[in-house]
Motif scaffolding. Structure first.
Motif, PDB file in Angstrom:
ATOM      1  N   TYR B  37       0.711  -1.205  -0.019  1.00  0.00           N
ATOM      2  CA  TYR B  37      -0.231   0.084   0.094  1.00  0.00           C
ATOM      3  C   TYR B  37       0.289   0.794   0.462  1.00  0.00           C
ATOM      4  O   TYR B  37       0.443   2.711   0.614  1.00  0.00           O
ATOM      5  CB  TYR B  37      -0.951  -0.166   0.690  1.00  0.00           C
ATOM      6  CG  TYR B  37      -2.524  -1.102   1.571  1.00  0.00           C
ATOM      7  CD1 TYR B  37      -2.533  -0.973  -0.102  1.00  0.00           C
ATOM      8  CD2 TYR B  37      -2.454  -1.528   2.771  1.00  0.00           C
ATOM      9  CE1 TYR B  37      -3.464  -2.776  -0.002  1.00  0.00           C
ATOM     10  CE2 TYR B  37      -3.380  -2.985   2.143  1.00  0.00           C
ATOM     11  CZ  TYR B  37      -3.994  -3.187   0.817  1.00  0.00           C
ATOM     12  OH  TYR B  37      -4.782  -4.206   1.453  1.00  0.00           O
ATOM     13  N   SER B  38       2.685   1.186  -0.562  1.00  0.00           N
ATOM     14  CA  SER B  38       2.853   2.601  -0.481  1.00  0.00           C
ATOM     15  C   SER B  38       2.567   3.595  -1.757  1.00  0.00           C
ATOM     16  O   SER B  38       2.543   4.443  -1.489  1.00  0.00           O
ATOM     17  CB  SER B  38       5.100   2.254  -0.787  1.00  0.00           C
ATOM     18  OG  SER B  38       4.737   1.341  -2.340  1.00  0.00           O
ATOM     19  N   ARG B  39       2.093   2.801  -2.338  1.00  0.00           N
ATOM     20  CA  ARG B  39       1.406   3.363  -4.347  1.00  0.00           C
ATOM     21  C   ARG B  39      -0.340   3.236  -4.219  1.00  0.00           C
ATOM     22  O   ARG B  39      -1.463   3.899  -4.672  1.00  0.00           O
ATOM     23  CB  ARG B  39       2.257   3.186  -5.042  1.00  0.00           C
ATOM     24  CG  ARG B  39       2.997   4.482  -4.965  1.00  0.00           C
ATOM     25  CD  ARG B  39       4.033   3.929  -5.855  1.00  0.00           C
ATOM     26  NE  ARG B  39       5.156   3.401  -5.784  1.00  0.00           N
ATOM     27  CZ  ARG B  39       6.172   2.514  -5.100  1.00  0.00           C
ATOM     28  NH1 ARG B  39       6.476   3.834  -5.002  1.00  0.00           N
ATOM     29  NH2 ARG B  39       6.448   1.505  -4.793  1.00  0.00           N
ATOM     30  N   GLY B  40       0.060   1.233  -3.978  1.00  0.00           N
ATOM     31  CA  GLY B  40      -1.715   1.085  -4.159  1.00  0.00           C
ATOM     32  C   GLY B  40      -2.421   0.661  -2.705  1.00  0.00           C
ATOM     33  O   GLY B  40      -1.959   1.893  -2.217  1.00  0.00           O
ATOM     34  N   SER B  41      -3.607   0.885  -3.419  1.00  0.00           N
ATOM     35  CA  SER B  41      -4.538   0.747  -1.635  1.00  0.00           C
ATOM     36  C   SER B  41      -6.043  -0.358  -2.501  1.00  0.00           C
ATOM     37  O   SER B  41      -6.302  -0.345  -3.698  1.00  0.00           O
ATOM     38  CB  SER B  41      -5.631   2.213  -2.256  1.00  0.00           C
ATOM     39  OG  SER B  41      -6.754   2.207  -1.730  1.00  0.00           O
ATOM     40  N   ALA B  42      -6.839  -0.442  -1.426  1.00  0.00           N
ATOM     41  CA  ALA B  42      -7.764  -1.483  -1.547  1.00  0.00           C
ATOM     42  C   ALA B  42      -8.813  -1.199  -2.159  1.00  0.00           C
ATOM     43  O   ALA B  42      -9.860  -1.318  -2.656  1.00  0.00           O
ATOM     44  CB  ALA B  42      -7.752  -2.233  -0.476  1.00  0.00           C
ATOM     45  N   ASN B  43      -8.734   0.937  -1.876  1.00  0.00           N
ATOM     46  CA  ASN B  43      -9.678   1.087  -3.037  1.00  0.00           C
ATOM     47  C   ASN B  43      -9.527   1.243  -4.236  1.00  0.00           C
ATOM     48  O   ASN B  43     -10.713   0.994  -5.300  1.00  0.00           O
ATOM     49  CB  ASN B  43      -9.583   2.658  -2.274  1.00  0.00           C
ATOM     50  CG  ASN B  43     -10.103   2.650  -1.068  1.00  0.00           C
ATOM     51  OD1 ASN B  43     -10.623   2.514  -0.371  1.00  0.00           O
ATOM     52  ND2 ASN B  43      -9.233   4.324  -0.140  1.00  0.00           N
ATOM     53  N   ASN B  44      -8.835   0.742  -4.393  1.00  0.00           N
ATOM     54  CA  ASN B  44      -8.146   0.919  -6.013  1.00  0.00           C
ATOM     55  C   ASN B  44      -9.009  -0.740  -6.853  1.00  0.00           C
ATOM     56  O   ASN B  44      -9.659  -0.750  -8.101  1.00  0.00           O
ATOM     57  CB  ASN B  44      -7.235   0.409  -6.380  1.00  0.00           C
ATOM     58  CG  ASN B  44      -6.617   1.395  -6.600  1.00  0.00           C
ATOM     59  OD1 ASN B  44      -6.307   2.515  -7.341  1.00  0.00           O
ATOM     60  ND2 ASN B  44      -5.224   1.679  -6.537  1.00  0.00           N
ATOM     61  N   LEU B  45      -9.478  -1.655  -5.308  1.00  0.00           N
ATOM     62  CA  LEU B  45      -9.492  -2.869  -6.086  1.00  0.00           C
ATOM     63  C   LEU B  45     -11.156  -2.647  -6.259  1.00  0.00           C
ATOM     64  O   LEU B  45     -12.300  -3.577  -6.088  1.00  0.00           O
ATOM     65  CB  LEU B  45      -9.692  -4.160  -5.110  1.00  0.00           C
ATOM     66  CG  LEU B  45      -8.050  -4.504  -5.042  1.00  0.00           C
ATOM     67  CD1 LEU B  45      -7.321  -5.607  -3.434  1.00  0.00           C
ATOM     68  CD2 LEU B  45      -7.731  -4.974  -7.065  1.00  0.00           C
ATOM     69  N   GLY B  46     -11.837  -1.483  -5.509  1.00  0.00           N
ATOM     70  CA  GLY B  46     -13.889  -1.597  -5.292  1.00  0.00           C
ATOM     71  C   GLY B  46     -14.142  -2.708  -5.184  1.00  0.00           C
ATOM     72  O   GLY B  46     -13.908  -3.456  -3.624  1.00  0.00           O
ATOM     73  N   HIS B  47     -14.987  -3.272  -6.302  1.00  0.00           N
ATOM     74  CA  HIS B  47     -16.267  -4.267  -4.605  1.00  0.00           C
ATOM     75  C   HIS B  47     -15.595  -5.451  -5.098  1.00  0.00           C
ATOM     76  O   HIS B  47     -15.677  -6.444  -3.965  1.00  0.00           O
ATOM     77  CB  HIS B  47     -17.203  -4.541  -6.034  1.00  0.00           C
ATOM     78  CG  HIS B  47     -17.511  -5.365  -6.697  1.00  0.00           C
ATOM     79  ND1 HIS B  47     -17.081  -4.066  -7.561  1.00  0.00           N
ATOM     80  CD2 HIS B  47     -18.222  -6.519  -7.259  1.00  0.00           C
ATOM     81  CE1 HIS B  47     -17.113  -4.812  -8.988  1.00  0.00           C
ATOM     82  NE2 HIS B  47     -16.903  -5.875  -9.076  1.00  0.00           N
ATOM     83  N   ILE B  48     -14.356  -5.758  -5.896  1.00  0.00           N
ATOM     84  CA  ILE B  48     -13.952  -7.120  -5.649  1.00  0.00           C
ATOM     85  C   ILE B  48     -12.832  -7.008  -4.166  1.00  0.00           C
ATOM     86  O   ILE B  48     -12.721  -8.220  -3.920  1.00  0.00           O
ATOM     87  CB  ILE B  48     -12.597  -7.426  -6.851  1.00  0.00           C
ATOM     88  CG1 ILE B  48     -11.524  -6.394  -7.356  1.00  0.00           C
ATOM     89  CG2 ILE B  48     -13.560  -7.616  -8.201  1.00  0.00           C
ATOM     90  CD1 ILE B  48     -11.273  -6.516  -7.953  1.00  0.00           C
ATOM     91  N   ALA B  49     -12.377  -6.182  -3.993  1.00  0.00           N
ATOM     92  CA  ALA B  49     -12.105  -6.171  -2.808  1.00  0.00           C
ATOM     93  C   ALA B  49     -12.506  -7.368  -0.962  1.00  0.00           C
ATOM     94  O   ALA B  49     -12.151  -7.954  -0.721  1.00  0.00           O
ATOM     95  CB  ALA B  49     -11.232  -5.211  -1.972  1.00  0.00           C
ATOM     96  N   SER B  50     -13.972  -6.944  -1.829  1.00  0.00           N
ATOM     97  CA  SER B  50     -15.254  -7.826  -0.473  1.00  0.00           C
ATOM     98  C   SER B  50     -15.364  -9.413  -1.191  1.00  0.00           C
ATOM     99  O   SER B  50     -16.292 -10.310  -0.646  1.00  0.00           O
ATOM    100  CB  SER B  50     -16.527  -6.944  -0.189  1.00  0.00           C
ATOM    101  OG  SER B  50     -16.704  -6.483  -0.861  1.00  0.00           O
ATOM    102  N   ASP B  51     -15.130  -9.538  -2.206  1.00  0.00           N
ATOM    103  CA  ASP B  51     -15.443 -10.869  -3.050  1.00  0.00           C
ATOM    104  C   ASP B  51     -14.800 -12.249  -2.040  1.00  0.00           C
ATOM    105  O   ASP B  51     -13.482 -11.880  -1.941  1.00  0.00           O
ATOM    106  CB  ASP B  51     -14.631 -10.998  -4.165  1.00  0.00           C
ATOM    107  CG  ASP B  51     -15.234 -11.654  -4.926  1.00  0.00           C
ATOM    108  OD1 ASP B  51     -14.695 -13.508  -4.799  1.00  0.00           O
ATOM    109  OD2 ASP B  51     -16.102 -11.745  -6.451  1.00  0.00           O
TER     110      ASP B  51
END
Lengths: 325, 325
Positions: B37-51
């Motif tokens: 998460y230095s540049r990435g973010s769970a937000n980038n994955l949107g709804h698939i983060a909760s798949d």
């Protein structure tokens, strides 16, 4: 040349360094040899170790603080205008077994030397790269403009990684980078390699020489005296561009392992028999046949004095004497 | 495909990962995303983060223990048959200033992932390499068989170093390695790059867009949807050899920075003027013109849906919406 011009030779107490340092002294330079003595030894330098223009430092240039301290010491002697980077792991199978080996000794040494060159404003790098960066391209002619570069050992990978770092440093802060792609090099003081291995095996088991692989592997060999002469010739050229990449090697296609084994036996133990193994690769990371082009080097007007067979013959004799057989 | 087949996607919460992970889920796979998460973010994955078939782990794969723990976690889910390595520093100038940046984020991530793949017996690696490995070869066509590879940034150097490591690993213990040499890629979620930079600059100073360099730099751009499709197409091929190296990009010669600047201004701030700088390099490590050959990829029967200009036009619109302008 002022006496206060200094060359740093990293890994300078090893096989190549022991042959290079005397030539740098002949130019009137001061030479700071830095070596961790993992494979190198002050003994390799012989009488030049006590030359007042030679400074020997035992340090590991994969360590940042030790490298900075080494450069400070060199700068206290005079103007440091070049680094010869000869430090590397030379045990290819060990590096295949554990990637940390080539990482530390082959990659990280380059990384920290470049950081120190930037910090201390040292402009020129001469790097001992390797034909191993080409990988196994079969019968293709291995010239400097070929790709893709797919090394098959961590040794070759970390040599290519070092070339890449040096190239980026040339763009950013260095004046000149020579990337010398070494062939197999023979001579003394021998610290590793097929000839020393064969001589030592025959000392241990005088009746038989066991050879990895079926003996059909064919490689080109250069005598270390020719290698050093080639590097100095390339360094003396006034070239365009900041980065020079050059294959160094003989002009012939090399000799087979079988021929080498027979030559060592003939010199050391004429009565011994030779027992070959299976396959044409001695170990993971070994390339069975090499078609190594030195056309670029020849276009610069340089050719070696000894071909592969002559280089091997001379080196066998030198190593046999070194080992007292 | 069994539900218990697992892909590890390193750097998977970044720009490319956010577009790749949904496609892997469509194949019926479980996906373990590891990102620091230095540049990435769970937000980038949107709804698939909760798949339920997605496992998110915050860890730095340049760290050995954290990487081993990540692989243990993946192995507890099912059979891990591939690693997608998308983790890297993406700030090229930062890496030129301090070589530690690309060393840790671009080189060391590859190094530790490969060690873990060996330890856990994961057979296939798909690596996000870069056109930056070629360096500045002028007008020459950059195809996969060209050399020497002389990157001019530490980013390019550490990408090439990563290719080299992966190649050696293929010889020693991997089943298959795909080295994907990325062009400039555009789309959303944008985390960096010229388009986001221009959009943000115009938000900060609405009257003028300051552009590094004179605007004549020309580069090819690929939309991220095409990039992901190309990688999956190459991965699906049954190829000979363990290592595949392929340039991915559009078939055109690209667009200029001037055209991009004008297009962003037209979409975001039609009244803004554009102020160009000097020279045709934006920064050290920037290559002014690219003649990037994708002939090999085309020979595999794959072509992108969008050319450079179309990709840029679509991405400007996507990024403008992402940024709320």
């Amino acid at each position: 040349m002022s006496q206060s011009t200094v060359s740093i030779v990293a890994g300078g107490a090893g096989f190549i360094g022991a042959n290079l340092v005397p030539r740098l002294l002949e130019e009137g330079r001061h030479v700071l040899v830095v070596d961790n003595y993992s494979r190198g030894s002050a003994n390799n330098l012989g009488h030049i170790a006590s030359d007042p223009r030679v400074t020997l430092i035992q340090a590991d240039v994969s360590d940042r603080a030790a490298t900075a301290e080494t450069f400070r010491r060199a700068a206290s002697i005079g103007t440091v205008d070049e680094v010869w980077h000869l430090a590397a792991n030379s045990d290819i199978p060990a590096g295949v077994q554990d990637s940390d080996v080539d990482f530390k000794d082959t990659f990280r040494t380059t990384f920290e030397l470049l950081r120190a060159m930037r910090e201390f404003g040292v402009p020129d790098l001469h790097f001992a790269s390797s034909s191993a960066i080409y990988g196994d391209l079969g019968e293709q002619s291995l010239h400097e403009s070929i790709g893709p570069l797919l090394p098959i050992s961590n040794y070759g990978a970390m040599k290519l990684a070092s070339e890449a770092q040096a190239s980026a440093a040339a763009e950013s802060f260095l004046r000149r980078v020579n990337l010398f792609r070494f062939p197999n090099v023979v001579g003394v003081p021998a610290t590793h390699g097929v000839l020393l291995d064969f001589v030592n095996k025959l000392a241990a088991t005088p009746d038989v020489l066991h050879v990895l692989g079926d003996g059909t592997q064919q490689k080109a060999y250069l005598h270390v005296s020719d290698l050093v002469a080639a590097m100095l010739a390339v360094r003396a050229r006034k070239v365009e561009g900041k980065v020079e990449v050059v294959n160094i090697g003989p002009t012939d296609e090399g000799v087979t392992v079988r021929w080498i084994a027979e030559s060592v036996v003939a010199r050391v133990r004429p009565q011994a028999r030779i027992a070959f193994g299976q396959g044409n690769k001695g170990w993971v990371g070994d390339v069975p046949k090499f078609n190594y082009s030195t056309a670029r080097l020849q276009s610069y007007g340089w050719t070696p004095k000894l071909g592969s067979a002559q280089a091997i013959a001379r080196a066998i004799d030198e190593i046999a004497r070194q080992q007292g057989v």
